[in-house]
Structure formats: C-alpha cells, structure tokens
Motif scaffolding. Structure first.
Motif, short mmCIF file in Angstrom:
data_model
loop_
_atom_site.label_atom_id
_atom_site.label_comp_id
_atom_site.label_asym_id
_atom_site.label_seq_id
_atom_site.Cartn_x
_atom_site.Cartn_y
_atom_site.Cartn_z
N SER A 9 0.88 -1.32 -0.19
CA SER A 9 0.01 0.01 0.04
C SER A 9 1.01 1.19 -0.08
O SER A 9 0.33 2.29 -0.26
CB SER A 9 -1.03 0.24 1.16
OG SER A 9 -0.14 0.12 2.40
N SER A 10 2.28 1.11 -0.04
CA SER A 10 3.00 2.39 -0.04
C SER A 10 3.58 2.34 -1.46
O SER A 10 4.24 3.26 -1.73
CB SER A 10 4.34 2.05 0.83
OG SER A 10 4.03 1.50 2.15
N PHE A 17 10.81 4.26 -8.50
CA PHE A 17 10.59 5.11 -7.21
C PHE A 17 10.16 4.17 -6.12
O PHE A 17 10.73 4.32 -4.97
CB PHE A 17 9.31 6.20 -7.40
CG PHE A 17 9.85 7.29 -8.59
CD1 PHE A 17 11.19 7.36 -9.03
CD2 PHE A 17 8.76 7.75 -9.25
CE1 PHE A 17 11.41 8.03 -10.10
CE2 PHE A 17 9.00 8.56 -10.27
CZ PHE A 17 10.24 8.98 -10.67
N ASP A 18 9.46 3.22 -6.56
CA ASP A 18 9.29 2.44 -5.12
C ASP A 18 10.63 1.57 -4.87
O ASP A 18 10.70 1.61 -3.67
CB ASP A 18 8.26 1.11 -5.66
CG ASP A 18 6.83 1.45 -5.54
OD1 ASP A 18 6.43 2.60 -4.99
OD2 ASP A 18 5.85 0.75 -6.32
N GLN A 23 14.80 1.39 -0.76
CA GLN A 23 16.41 1.77 -0.31
C GLN A 23 16.64 2.83 1.00
O GLN A 23 17.37 2.55 1.96
CB GLN A 23 17.25 2.12 -1.50
CG GLN A 23 17.41 0.99 -2.45
CD GLN A 23 18.62 0.13 -2.00
OE1 GLN A 23 19.38 0.29 -1.61
NE2 GLN A 23 18.39 -1.11 -2.76
N ILE A 24 15.67 3.92 0.75
CA ILE A 24 15.82 5.13 1.67
C ILE A 24 15.24 4.50 2.89
O ILE A 24 15.94 4.95 3.94
CB ILE A 24 14.96 6.38 1.05
CG1 ILE A 24 15.94 6.96 -0.13
CG2 ILE A 24 14.71 7.14 2.08
CD1 ILE A 24 15.08 7.65 -0.95
N ILE A 25 14.12 3.91 2.89
CA ILE A 25 13.45 3.20 4.29
C ILE A 25 14.62 2.20 4.76
O ILE A 25 14.76 2.50 6.02
CB ILE A 25 12.13 2.66 3.76
CG1 ILE A 25 11.21 3.85 3.55
CG2 ILE A 25 11.70 1.96 5.14
CD1 ILE A 25 9.89 3.45 2.98
N ALA A 61 15.31 12.24 -10.06
CA ALA A 61 14.74 11.26 -10.87
C ALA A 61 13.28 11.58 -10.84
O ALA A 61 12.55 11.63 -11.75
CB ALA A 61 14.90 9.67 -10.40
N GLU A 62 12.83 11.80 -9.66
CA GLU A 62 11.42 11.91 -9.48
C GLU A 62 10.96 13.29 -10.21
O GLU A 62 9.99 13.28 -10.89
CB GLU A 62 10.62 11.97 -8.11
CG GLU A 62 9.75 11.00 -7.64
CD GLU A 62 9.53 11.23 -6.10
OE1 GLU A 62 9.30 10.42 -5.46
OE2 GLU A 62 9.89 12.34 -5.43
N GLU A 63 11.70 14.28 -9.85
CA GLU A 63 11.13 15.76 -10.50
C GLU A 63 11.60 15.72 -12.06
O GLU A 63 10.84 16.27 -12.70
CB GLU A 63 12.23 16.92 -10.05
CG GLU A 63 12.12 17.07 -8.46
CD GLU A 63 13.10 18.18 -7.71
OE1 GLU A 63 14.07 18.53 -8.49
OE2 GLU A 63 12.96 17.85 -6.38
#
Ligand SMILES: [Fe+2]
Length: 135
Positions: A9-10, A17-18, A23-25, A61-63
């Motif tokens: 659900s995240s 991006f997922d 990785q960040i989490i 990347a997102e931007e």
C-alpha cells in the motif's frame, strides 16, 4: 523508535521510485535501529552521507519524470524536496557538531518526513502516472 514499514500500500505506482523509496527506508531503519551509535562512528556517518546522496538522486529522478510529463503538482514536489534538503543538512551538521549519538530529532525527522512524503505527496502522482501511461 518504531521502524518504517514499507508494504504494497506504500507503492506509488512506479517501480523505480518504489525501489528507491525502499532503499531509503532501509537506510533510515538502520539508523533507527542503532540510535546509541555515535554520529562520528564511520558506519553512522557513512550511512548518513549515503542516505543524503541517495535521496538527492531519487529527488532528481522524480522531479525529472514529473516535470517531463507535465505533472500538475510538480511545484509542490520540488518545494518539499528542497525543504528536506535544507532541513537534513542542518540536522546532520548539528548532529556532527554537538552530539555523541544520533539525535532523536534527526531520526524523528527522517521517519516522519519519508512516511508523510511517500504516503501523501508522492501518492498523489500514482493515478497521474497510471492515467498518463508513464511507468
Ligand atoms: Fe517526492
């Protein structure tokens, strides 16, 4: 402090991006699980530097994808990313100068910011990407 739980659900609807969010989490959870480690220890300082660098790569990347596809809330994304960069630099500097352990304020900021940003701000582009056929 509770670790961040990434589950289906995240998902923001874009595999890259997922993966970057996971990785960040993972890095943030490593910091959360080692709150007593000193900030100056090689492991923690390397992890903080790695997280900061990786977050920048992710933001770019997102931007890029959102801007190229005319995402209507691009400005909000960019503004939140910028605010994160400014805040995290200040918190890391304070941690290195004044603290012997990873400050709770830094961990709380990382935890709350990523959870809120992914589940609220990033989640808003999920349907946009799907409807635009961008993945
Ligand atoms: Fe974002």
């Amino acid at each position: 402090m509770e670790k961040i739980d990434w589950n289906s659900s995240s998902s923001v609807g874009a595999q890259l991006f997922d993966e970057q969010h996971k990785q960040i989490i993972d890095m943030t959870n490593l910091l959360i699980s080692a709150p007593q480690a000193t900030v100056r220890s090689e492991t923690i300082s390397e992890l903080l530097a790695k997280l900061t660098k990786y977050a920048s790569i992710h933001f770019r990347a997102e931007e890029k994808l959102l801007q190229e596809n005319g995402y209507p809330d691009y400005a909000l994304q960019k503004a939140e990313h910028k605010a994160y960069r400014i805040k995290i630099v200040a918190l890391c500097q304070a941690a290195f100068i004044h603290k012997d352990s990873v400050p709770t304020e830094l961990l709380m900021f990382l935890r709350n910011w990523w959870v809120n940003h992914i589940l609220e701000t990033d989640m808003k582009y999920r349907s946009f990407l799907t409807e635009s056929g961008v993945k």
